[in-house]
Design a protein around this motif. Sequence first.
Motif, short mmCIF file in Angstrom:
data_model
loop_
_atom_site.label_atom_id
_atom_site.label_comp_id
_atom_site.label_asym_id
_atom_site.label_seq_id
_atom_site.Cartn_x
_atom_site.Cartn_y
_atom_site.Cartn_z
N GLY A 83 -5.87 -5.02 2.10
CA GLY A 83 -5.58 -5.61 3.24
C GLY A 83 -4.41 -6.39 3.02
N LEU A 84 -4.26 -7.04 1.85
CA LEU A 84 -2.99 -8.05 1.39
C LEU A 84 -1.76 -7.25 1.74
CD1 LEU A 84 -4.76 -10.27 -1.05
CD2 LEU A 84 -4.36 -10.75 1.57
N TYR A 85 -1.84 -5.88 1.11
CA TYR A 85 -0.61 -5.41 0.83
C TYR A 85 -0.16 -5.00 2.21
CZ TYR A 85 -2.31 -4.53 -4.02
OH TYR A 85 -2.59 -4.61 -5.17
N MET A 86 -0.97 -4.71 3.24
CA MET A 86 -0.57 -4.30 4.71
C MET A 86 0.01 -5.58 5.27
SD MET A 86 -1.10 -1.14 4.93
CE MET A 86 -0.74 -0.82 3.03
N LYS A 87 -0.56 -6.76 4.96
CA LYS A 87 -0.28 -7.90 5.48
C LYS A 87 1.27 -8.30 5.06
CE LYS A 87 -1.45 -12.82 6.18
NZ LYS A 87 -2.29 -13.92 5.67
N ALA A 88 1.40 -8.04 3.88
CA ALA A 88 2.62 -8.56 3.25
C ALA A 88 3.76 -7.49 3.76
CB ALA A 88 2.71 -8.15 1.67
N LYS A 90 3.90 -6.17 6.80
CA LYS A 90 4.11 -6.67 8.37
C LYS A 90 5.19 -7.92 8.23
CE LYS A 90 1.59 -7.89 12.32
NZ LYS A 90 0.36 -7.85 13.06
N GLU A 91 4.83 -8.78 7.10
CA GLU A 91 5.44 -9.94 6.89
C GLU A 91 7.08 -9.79 6.91
OE1 GLU A 91 3.79 -12.45 4.13
OE2 GLU A 91 2.11 -13.19 5.50
N HIS A 96 2.90 -0.54 9.90
CA HIS A 96 1.70 0.35 9.21
C HIS A 96 1.75 1.77 9.44
CE1 HIS A 96 -2.88 0.21 8.14
NE2 HIS A 96 -2.06 1.25 7.40
#
Length: 300
Positions: A83-88, A90-91, A96
Amino acid sequence: YFPCGRVLGGSSVFNDAMQYARGSPFEFDQWEKNGCTGWGYKDVLPYFMKSEDARVKELEGSKYHNKGGPLGVSPSGMTPMVGLYMKAGKELGYRHVDYNSADQEGFSNMQLSIRNGIHSSTGLEFMNRVAQWNNMDVGIRSHVTKVEIDKNRRATGVHFVRGGLKRFVKAKKEIILSAGSVNSPHILMLSGIGPKEHLEKFGIPVIADLPVGDNLQDHQMVLLMAEVNQSVCVTQNMEENWWNRFKYALFSGGAKSVMGLEANAYVYMDESLRGKAPIESQHIFVSRLVSDNSFNFKER
């Protein structure tokens, strides 16, 4: 050094990362533009789907995926890191995406060639299903030496060595040469198809002077490691403890059922190439604590 998969199933048997990746739609379309009729992305997609048994919830209903095929495809996501990889991503302004769709650019959850905790190799998934077919004979421990080509430049049969004896099989219809990126061009050159100067050097009669093997290349890889301040990654102790051994033995799950690959990103390093060339950069995110001496890190 190029490893060659001299085993039933080829190099898919020892693909330790086990990422399920079909390739670049752009490159399939380039093949078609260069004269390979029937090899465009729209042509090969139905065959990818036919061979796939997607066991990934987020891919349900996708027009790029299918269930019921021989090749098992399973999700990643063993740790909270995915989940943190996907959030990074997006930032950083990336979407995705499903990297096995027509649009690869962006961050994706990893898709793995795994079924019930076991590697979905070609030999295991495909050959097991057809082993009893009456119209197929699998010749293991056989070494192909040449494809026989007649004066009309038509492939008519295959020479091979098995059990110390030279053998020949004549084809009634077609011959499919699928011996990998190293052995396919090797067999073609032994058969007289390749660079004229190179073939003449070894006394091989030239049937077609073509740059076979000229574009052989390996991909470069840079390994970057980072420490996290929480116990969220798969560790060797976690993988080998009695609980995860128990989960794998009974349910084919747990830390022993995955390699730690959790996310993937395909990005253009040079954005001016978007739409003009295939994506040239792939980033793989692994949530796994490796030992100090993995890849000789201790020595470096």
